[in-house]
Design an enzyme around this catalytic site. Structure first.
Site, PDB file in Angstrom:
ATOM      1  N   HIS A  46       0.832  -1.212   0.000  1.00 23.86           N
ATOM      2  CA  HIS A  46       0.000   0.000   0.000  1.00 23.86           C
ATOM      3  C   HIS A  46       0.872   1.270   0.000  1.00 23.86           C
ATOM      4  CE1 HIS A  46      -3.706   2.311   1.146  1.00 23.86           C
ATOM      5  NE2 HIS A  46      -2.807   3.128   1.652  1.00 23.86           N
ATOM      6  N   GLU A  47       1.778   1.339   0.957  1.00 24.94           N
ATOM      7  CA  GLU A  47       2.641   2.528   1.030  1.00 24.94           C
ATOM      8  C   GLU A  47       3.529   2.606  -0.214  1.00 24.94           C
ATOM      9  OE1 GLU A  47       1.867   4.789   3.107  1.00 24.94           O
ATOM     10  OE2 GLU A  47       0.537   3.477   4.264  1.00 24.94           O
TER      11      GLU A  47
ATOM     12  N   HIS B  97       1.665   4.453  -2.848  1.00 27.21           N
ATOM     13  CA  HIS B  97       1.716   5.905  -2.613  1.00 27.21           C
ATOM     14  C   HIS B  97       3.085   6.457  -3.046  1.00 27.21           C
ATOM     15  CE1 HIS B  97      -2.002   6.775  -0.494  1.00 27.21           C
ATOM     16  NE2 HIS B  97      -1.789   5.883   0.455  1.00 27.21           N
TER      17      HIS B  97
ATOM     18  N   GLU C 210      -4.828   7.838  -2.997  1.00 27.88           N
ATOM     19  CA  GLU C 210      -5.240   6.547  -2.442  1.00 27.88           C
ATOM     20  C   GLU C 210      -5.513   5.544  -3.560  1.00 27.88           C
ATOM     21  OE1 GLU C 210      -4.897   6.048   0.676  1.00 27.88           O
ATOM     22  OE2 GLU C 210      -6.067   4.249   1.121  1.00 27.88           O
TER      23      GLU C 210
HETATM   24 CO    CO Z   1      -3.218   5.216   1.952  1.00 25.54          CO
END
Ligand code: CO
Length: 494
Positions: A258-259, A262, A288
């Site tokens: 997830h990170e 980003h 996101e």
């Molecule tokens: Co996030």
């Protein structure tokens, strides 16, 4: 004059990014006693940056530049986006900003205290003051239809209550239908994820996953923090953090991916526009979308694990050598209503968001009193997911957002998932061999597609313009539902 504007914006960015380095350090390496002067150090830098940004020179330059026809389209974008932020700032008086900042800081301490002692009532008394200020803020900023629109604009420019109401009522119906189907079939077993997984090995695994996604370690690094986050000091230095639980490998793997998503966005923003809106992300929802796309549409799918599961098994032979890829895949996609938003699955996640959205919308419009938030929260958890809240720490006190004054933030999480599904569907259409390449461990085609279609544009387009430009239509829940129905139909067998 544009050049002077750019110089000033660069200085402001230098101050902001220096403050960001201090904040990153605060969450990762700072010794406990460092706290004493750290908040002051950050506040000093932020104050200097604020003074430059609202200086007479800046305001005068913006007035001239906003009607300057000689600047090019990127320069125009930078001027107009900066003007927008300044116009907003002008609407809030200094006295109001100070009052807000004090109230936020008190509410945050009260929230921290409530989490320890479960003293929800004192927290709510404090929160009431903050909500009152947020309602005043909405009035000062101005809105056409709904006061909450003025607040969402901070996180998702252009998004409105009217659009969110329509979207979320569709989400509620369709996700409930899907959840009912899932609940009728036998639950999948995810015990394989909850064995003992050595910390050091997990750490190395996380680094390897980031590398395989295309994260540039010469322009970033990973560290440990209690809550995973991504922070950027320029596209050349984008840091990620993760956390490791030895009894749950899922925690590290998907927060890391997830990170990473980003971070890939931040590393792909146009470097030559440093400090300017053209080098900023479109919105939190679009940001996101990048993390969710990697986490869910890639990282919770079979092709990605066909490439990476052998490596994972080799890292943890004792725990996983007897677990088939298919069982591992089912385990990572288990759907089950639960108390905590950040630990929930891809489907029930959106109920957590809708509950928060409905509560904050009503608080801002004044149709729900702060003292009734707990009751509203608990009854919606029962209605939407059949969950009983026995303890506010695992109920309405679980998120930091409201105590930070971030009203209008939560919807961006759901928007991110829906944008992600729509973008990923388009990428698969544009690149027919995309998933078969991911299956071979080649993620570069996807990264190139994201760079070209999303990252390099910075803030050139609004979220809805970008969506139309890339996919030829507005944001639509259909893409997410198609993806979810197929995936969970296969896993749960309906
Ligand atoms: Co996030």
């Amino acid at each position: 004059m544009y050049q002077r504007f750019q110089e000033l914006m660069n200085k402001i960015a230098d101050l902001n990014y220096a403050a960001a380095v201090l904040m990153w350090d605060q969450e990762t390496y700072m010794p406990i006693k460092g706290e004493k002067y750290r908040s002051q150090q950050i506040a000093t830098l932020s104050g200097l940056s604020h003074d430059l940004f609202t200086s007479k020179e800046m305001l005068e330059m913006i007035e001239v530049l906003r009607s300057d026809e000689s600047i090019n389209s990127t320069q125009k974008l930078n001027v107009l986006e900066t003007a927008k932020v300044l116009d907003k700032k002008k609407k809030l008086s200094t006295a109001f900003v100070i009052e807000m900042s004090k109230t936020v800081s008190n509410t945050f301490s009260s929230w921290q205290n409530a989490k320890q002692t479960n003293d929800t009532d004192s927290y709510l008394t404090q929160l009431e003051k903050l909500v009152l200020l947020k309602r005043q803020e909405a009035d000062m900023l101005g809105f056409t239809n709904h006061p909450y629109d003025a607040l969402i604009d901070e996180y998702e420019p252009g998004m409105t209550v009217a659009e969110l109401d329509a979207l979320f009522s569709e989400v509620k119906i369709k996700m409930t239908e899907l959840l009912v189907k899932i609940n009728k079939t036998p639950q999948v077993n995810d015990d394989c994820l909850r064995q003992h997984f050595d910390k050091e090995k997990q750490w190395k695994l996380g680094l390897e996953l980031l590398k395989r996604m295309g994260y540039d370690f010469d322009a970033g690094r990973q560290d440990i923090s209690s809550h995973p986050f991504t922070t950027s000091f320029s596209p050349q230095d984008v840091r990620v953090t993760t956390r490791i639980a030895e009894n749950d490998i899922a925690n590290m793997i998907w927060s890391c991916i997830h990170e990473g998503g980003h971070a890939l966005y931040e590393q792909g923003l146009p470097e030559d526009q440093y400090g300017l809106p053209a080098a900023e992300a479109v919105s939190l929802g679009v940001h996101e979308s990048q993390s969710r796309l990697w986490e869910n549409n890639v990282g919770r799918q079979l092709p990605f694990w066909m490439a990476n599961y052998p490596f994972l098994q080799k890292t943890f032979p004792e725990q996983l050598s007897k677990i088939s890829l298919s069982d591992f895949y089912k385990a990572m996609n288990k759907v089950e209503p639960s108390l905590i938003r950040t630990e929930s699955d891809e489907i029930t996640y959106h109920f957590h968001i809708i509950i928060r959205y409905e509560i904050e919308k009503k608080l801002i419009e004044g149709s729900l009193k702060v003292k009734d938030v707990k009751q509203a929260w608990n009854s919606m958890y029962k209605d939407y997911m059949g969950i009983d809240i026995v303890d506010d720490r695992n109920g309405m006190l679980q998120d930091v957002h409201w105590s930070h004054g971030s009203f209008g933030y939560f919807p961006t999480y759901s928007l991110g998932s829906f944008y992600a599904a729509q973008y990923f569907a388009k990428a698969c259409q544009d690149i027919p061999e995309l998933e078969s390449e991911i299956e071979k461990g080649n993620n570069q085609l996807l990264l190139d597609w994201l760079r070209k279609n999303i990252h390099t544009h910075g803030k050139r387009y609004s979220a809805s313009e970008l969506c139309n430009l890339i996919t030829g239509e507005n944001l639509s829940l259909d893409f997410f539902m198609k993806y979810a129905n197929k995936k969970y139909g296969d896993i749960y067998g309906f």
